[in-house]
Design a protein around this motif. Structure first.
Motif, PDB file in Angstrom:
ATOM      1  N   GLU A 142       1.400 -58.256   6.962  1.00 30.98           N
ATOM      2  CA  GLU A 142       1.050 -59.031   8.160  1.00 30.98           C
ATOM      3  C   GLU A 142       2.277 -59.256   9.035  1.00 30.98           C
ATOM      4  N   GLU A 143       3.414 -59.505   8.410  1.00 24.80           N
ATOM      5  CA  GLU A 143       4.659 -59.694   9.158  1.00 24.80           C
ATOM      6  C   GLU A 143       5.045 -58.411   9.899  1.00 24.80           C
ATOM      7  N   GLU A 144       4.890 -57.261   9.252  1.00 28.00           N
ATOM      8  CA  GLU A 144       5.197 -55.987   9.904  1.00 28.00           C
ATOM      9  C   GLU A 144       4.226 -55.726  11.060  1.00 28.00           C
ATOM     10  N   GLU A 145       2.937 -56.070  10.879  1.00 25.38           N
ATOM     11  CA  GLU A 145       1.976 -55.940  11.977  1.00 25.38           C
ATOM     12  C   GLU A 145       2.435 -56.767  13.179  1.00 25.38           C
ATOM     13  N   ARG A 146       2.863 -58.007  12.921  1.00 28.53           N
ATOM     14  CA  ARG A 146       3.331 -58.893  13.990  1.00 28.53           C
ATOM     15  C   ARG A 146       4.544 -58.285  14.704  1.00 28.53           C
ATOM     16  N   LYS A 147       5.478 -57.735  13.922  1.00 31.29           N
ATOM     17  CA  LYS A 147       6.677 -57.131  14.516  1.00 31.29           C
ATOM     18  C   LYS A 147       6.331 -55.885  15.343  1.00 31.29           C
ATOM     19  N   LEU A 183       3.492 -55.412  16.964  1.00 25.17           N
ATOM     20  CA  LEU A 183       2.928 -55.919  18.216  1.00 25.17           C
ATOM     21  C   LEU A 183       4.011 -56.444  19.143  1.00 25.17           C
ATOM     22  N   GLU A 184       4.988 -57.148  18.602  1.00 21.33           N
ATOM     23  CA  GLU A 184       6.111 -57.618  19.422  1.00 21.33           C
ATOM     24  C   GLU A 184       6.862 -56.434  20.032  1.00 21.33           C
ATOM     25  N   ARG A 226      -7.975 -54.371  13.451  1.00 24.20           N
ATOM     26  CA  ARG A 226      -7.926 -54.259  11.984  1.00 24.20           C
ATOM     27  C   ARG A 226      -9.157 -53.545  11.441  1.00 24.20           C
TER      28      ARG A 226
END
Length: 129
Positions: free
Chosen positions: A95-100, A102-103, A117
């Motif tokens: 989830e953290e990698e998904e957020r990064k 997107l950033e 998803r």
């Protein structure tokens, strides 16, 4: 009505594309973008050899740190400089990698992206597919 009609068969087709192609990682995690040195790839980034995406180039893939061979999500980006939209596959991303990711894709005023998803639903209209 949902704004997104997820279809498990769609994800199966993406899995087949991924599993039947060779992933070439040409921009490892931490690498700077070839044009914009302020953009740093948050995970491994590459493409599926012998495939074709909407931009006539191979299909792009973000590969995270989780061991998996299933496509978990896609990102769809719109770029007003290139005047295009692209779909990129996400495999093995936390989830953290998904957020990064997107950033990374949303940090300029010229490009914006959304994440879709994987779903398990099969719409009624797709049952006879």
């Amino acid at each position: 009505m949902n704004t997104l009609e997820n279809n498990a068969f769609f994800w199966q087709k993406l899995d087949t594309l991924y599993l039947s192609s060779k992933l070439i990682v040409d921009r490892p995690k931490g690498t700077c973008h070839y044009k914009y040195s302020n953009l740093v790839y948050p995970v491994d980034y590459g493409y599926l050899n012998d495939t074709t995406g909407s931009d006539q180039a191979p299909i792009d893939v973000f590969r995270g740190s989780v061991k998996s061979n299933l496509i978990q999500a896609v990102v769809v980006s719109a770029d007003i400089l290139k005047k295009d939209c692209e779909v990129k596959l996400l495999v093995g991303c936390s989830e953290e990698e998904e957020r990064k990711i997107l950033e990374f894709l949303n940090q300029t005023e010229f490009q914006k992206a959304i994440l879709v998803r994987r779903g398990k639903e099969v719409p009624e209209w797709a049952v006879n597919d």
